[in-house]
Design a protein around this motif. Structure first.
Motif, short mmCIF file in Angstrom:
data_model
loop_
_atom_site.label_atom_id
_atom_site.label_comp_id
_atom_site.label_asym_id
_atom_site.label_seq_id
_atom_site.Cartn_x
_atom_site.Cartn_y
_atom_site.Cartn_z
N SER A 112 0.65 -1.21 -0.07
CA SER A 112 0.02 0.03 -0.09
C SER A 112 0.57 1.25 0.02
O SER A 112 2.09 1.14 0.39
CB SER A 112 -0.98 -0.09 1.11
N ILE A 113 0.21 2.31 0.02
CA ILE A 113 1.05 3.59 -0.28
C ILE A 113 1.80 4.01 0.97
O ILE A 113 2.86 4.37 0.95
CB ILE A 113 0.10 4.71 -0.80
N ASN A 114 0.97 3.77 2.16
CA ASN A 114 1.43 4.37 3.40
C ASN A 114 2.07 3.16 4.40
O ASN A 114 2.51 3.54 5.29
CB ASN A 114 0.61 5.07 4.15
N ALA A 115 2.00 1.95 3.76
CA ALA A 115 2.29 0.74 4.57
C ALA A 115 3.55 -0.12 3.98
O ALA A 115 3.33 -0.30 2.70
CB ALA A 115 1.31 -0.35 5.17
N PRO A 116 4.55 -0.34 4.33
CA PRO A 116 5.76 -0.99 3.85
C PRO A 116 5.26 -2.65 3.66
O PRO A 116 4.63 -3.03 4.62
CB PRO A 116 6.99 -0.80 4.61
N LEU A 117 5.85 -3.20 2.75
CA LEU A 117 5.44 -4.74 2.54
C LEU A 117 6.49 -5.34 3.49
O LEU A 117 7.61 -5.06 3.94
CB LEU A 117 6.12 -5.06 0.91
N LEU A 118 5.81 -6.41 4.00
CA LEU A 118 6.64 -7.54 4.75
C LEU A 118 6.75 -8.59 3.99
O LEU A 118 5.69 -9.22 3.53
CB LEU A 118 5.83 -7.72 6.25
N ILE A 119 7.92 -9.27 3.90
CA ILE A 119 7.91 -10.44 3.13
C ILE A 119 8.81 -11.34 3.88
O ILE A 119 9.55 -11.14 5.05
CB ILE A 119 9.01 -10.30 1.90
N ILE A 120 8.52 -12.78 3.58
CA ILE A 120 9.31 -13.79 4.33
C ILE A 120 10.47 -14.45 3.61
O ILE A 120 10.51 -14.50 2.56
CB ILE A 120 8.55 -15.15 4.53
N ASP A 121 11.58 -14.25 4.36
CA ASP A 121 12.95 -14.63 3.82
C ASP A 121 12.86 -16.07 3.49
O ASP A 121 12.85 -16.73 4.55
CB ASP A 121 14.01 -13.90 4.67
N GLU A 122 13.07 -16.34 2.25
CA GLU A 122 13.02 -17.94 1.92
C GLU A 122 14.30 -18.63 2.55
O GLU A 122 14.21 -19.71 2.73
CB GLU A 122 12.98 -18.25 0.54
N ASP A 123 15.29 -17.81 2.94
CA ASP A 123 16.38 -18.67 3.34
C ASP A 123 16.59 -18.77 4.88
O ASP A 123 17.69 -19.26 5.37
CB ASP A 123 17.78 -17.86 2.70
N GLN A 124 15.86 -18.10 5.48
CA GLN A 124 15.56 -17.95 6.82
C GLN A 124 14.38 -18.63 7.42
O GLN A 124 13.65 -19.36 6.80
CB GLN A 124 15.52 -16.45 7.73
N ASN A 125 14.33 -18.43 8.71
CA ASN A 125 13.35 -19.21 9.60
C ASN A 125 11.85 -18.40 9.19
O ASN A 125 11.75 -17.47 8.91
CB ASN A 125 13.42 -18.88 10.81
N ASP A 126 10.99 -19.26 8.86
CA ASP A 126 9.39 -18.93 8.48
C ASP A 126 9.04 -17.83 9.12
O ASP A 126 8.14 -17.02 8.73
CB ASP A 126 8.55 -20.21 8.34
N THR A 127 9.27 -17.92 10.47
CA THR A 127 8.70 -16.99 11.36
C THR A 127 9.54 -15.47 11.34
O THR A 127 8.91 -14.61 12.00
CB THR A 127 8.59 -17.39 12.59
N LYS A 128 10.62 -15.22 10.46
CA LYS A 128 11.30 -14.18 10.55
C LYS A 128 10.90 -13.42 9.39
O LYS A 128 10.98 -14.08 8.42
CB LYS A 128 12.96 -14.56 10.72
N MET A 129 10.59 -12.20 9.79
CA MET A 129 10.21 -11.17 8.63
C MET A 129 10.92 -9.95 8.56
O MET A 129 11.62 -9.74 9.48
CB MET A 129 8.93 -10.57 9.36
N ASN A 130 11.13 -9.48 7.21
CA ASN A 130 12.29 -8.63 6.99
C ASN A 130 11.35 -7.44 6.28
O ASN A 130 10.28 -7.89 5.40
CB ASN A 130 13.15 -9.10 5.85
N LEU A 131 11.73 -6.32 6.25
CA LEU A 131 10.95 -5.23 5.58
C LEU A 131 11.54 -5.12 4.42
O LEU A 131 12.67 -5.26 3.92
CB LEU A 131 11.42 -3.75 6.28
N ASN A 132 10.67 -4.90 3.16
CA ASN A 132 11.49 -4.70 1.88
C ASN A 132 11.95 -3.23 1.70
O ASN A 132 11.67 -2.31 2.40
CB ASN A 132 10.16 -4.99 0.91
N PRO A 133 12.71 -3.26 0.63
CA PRO A 133 13.30 -1.85 0.17
C PRO A 133 12.34 -0.63 0.27
O PRO A 133 12.77 0.40 0.61
CB PRO A 133 14.08 -2.23 -0.99
N LEU A 134 11.20 -0.64 -0.16
CA LEU A 134 10.24 0.16 -0.24
C LEU A 134 10.10 1.10 1.18
O LEU A 134 9.75 2.00 1.05
CB LEU A 134 8.78 -0.38 -0.74
N SER A 135 10.43 0.14 2.14
CA SER A 135 10.00 1.03 3.44
C SER A 135 11.32 1.94 3.57
O SER A 135 10.91 2.97 4.51
CB SER A 135 10.33 -0.12 4.58
N LYS A 136 11.98 1.85 2.93
CA LYS A 136 13.39 3.18 2.79
C LYS A 136 12.81 4.32 2.10
O LYS A 136 13.53 5.19 2.15
CB LYS A 136 14.57 2.53 2.35
#
Length: 256
Positions: free
Chosen positions: A11-35
């Motif tokens: 969305s315009i005002n909310a950064p995407l959250l993606i699941i890192d395929e190489d890490q644990n399924d419960t670990k979340m990373n912010l995508n570059p759009l958050s910057k």
């Protein structure tokens, strides 16, 4: 400029959250759009003024900054999403410094980068996705089954064709038989008429026969009566002749 549809998963005002395929399924990373730095709120600016108060020279610079950023994003020279975000932030910093209202432009740029991010994410996930062996086996079995059923359908269709020919032949025979039955019924109707006429003629003959038979019986009775009379007459005649002969003989026998 029309606002493009919001990309999937962002969305315009909310950064995407993606699941890192190489890490644990419960670990979340912010995508570059958050910057990506959003435009400042016009009300928060100390010396807020509309874009109509920007000098012509500043307007020219604003247009140039936007044009350069669009070229950097669309020319294909910048494919990394993080680099796109950096270029965009640099341009937004300049636009903010010039006091330009670039909220609509920011939305378009964010959409563009988001689509590229979604594309890269999908391609990476697609490359990591393998076709399951079990599904492949099921697919092959389904293809074999479908081919077998197709052949069976062809065979059944052939049998249907044979049955249809037999049915059509019997239907033609039935039609011919019905036509023959119709003609025979017509003949029967004619014969019934002839039979009725003959029965009527027979009845007339029966009545005439009874009349003639009765008349014959009457005549026979009359003839019998006549025969009796004639017999009696003949008897008297014969008796007379016998008497005459006897008397004649007697007379001739007398001698005088």
């Amino acid at each position: 400029m029309s606002t493009p549809a919001t990309p999937l998963g962002s969305s315009i005002n909310a950064p995407l959250l993606i699941i890192d395929e190489d890490q644990n399924d419960t670990k979340m990373n912010l995508n570059p759009l958050s910057k990506l730095n959003p435009p400042p709120n016009p009300c928060s600016r100390v010396n807020a003024f509309s874009s109509s108060h920007i000098s012509d020279e500043s307007k020219t610079i604003v247009a140039h900054v936007k044009s350069v950023l669009v070229f950097q994003l669309t020319s294909g020279s910048t494919k990394n999403v993080e680099d796109m975000v950096k270029c965009a932030n640099n341009a937004f910093f300049t636009l903010d410094f010039l006091g330009a209202d670039y909220k609509s432009f920011y939305k378009d740029v964010r959409h563009f980068i988001t689509y590229h991010y979604d594309l890269l994410t999908a391609e990476r996930q697609r490359a990591m996705q393998s076709f399951p062996t079990e599904m492949k086996t099921r697919y092959e079995n389904a293809i074999v089954c479908a081919n077998d059923l197709k052949e069976e359908i062809v065979q059944i269709q052939g049998h249907i064709g044979i049955v249809m020919k037999k049915k059509e032949n019997l239907e033609r025979q039935i039609s011919d038989a019905m036509e023959l039955i119709g003609k025979l019924k017509e003949c029967v109707a004619v014969l019934k008429q002839e039979e009725g006429a003959l029965n009527h003629e027979k009845q007339k003959c029966v009545v005439a026969y009874e009349i003639a038979h009765q008349e014959a019986q009457n005549i026979c009775s009359q003839a019998e009566a006549v025969k009796n009379v004639l017999r009696e007459i003949d008897q008297r005649k014969n008796a007379a002749l016998n008497g005459i002969e006897s008397v004649t003989h007697h007379l001739k026998s007398l001698q005088f």
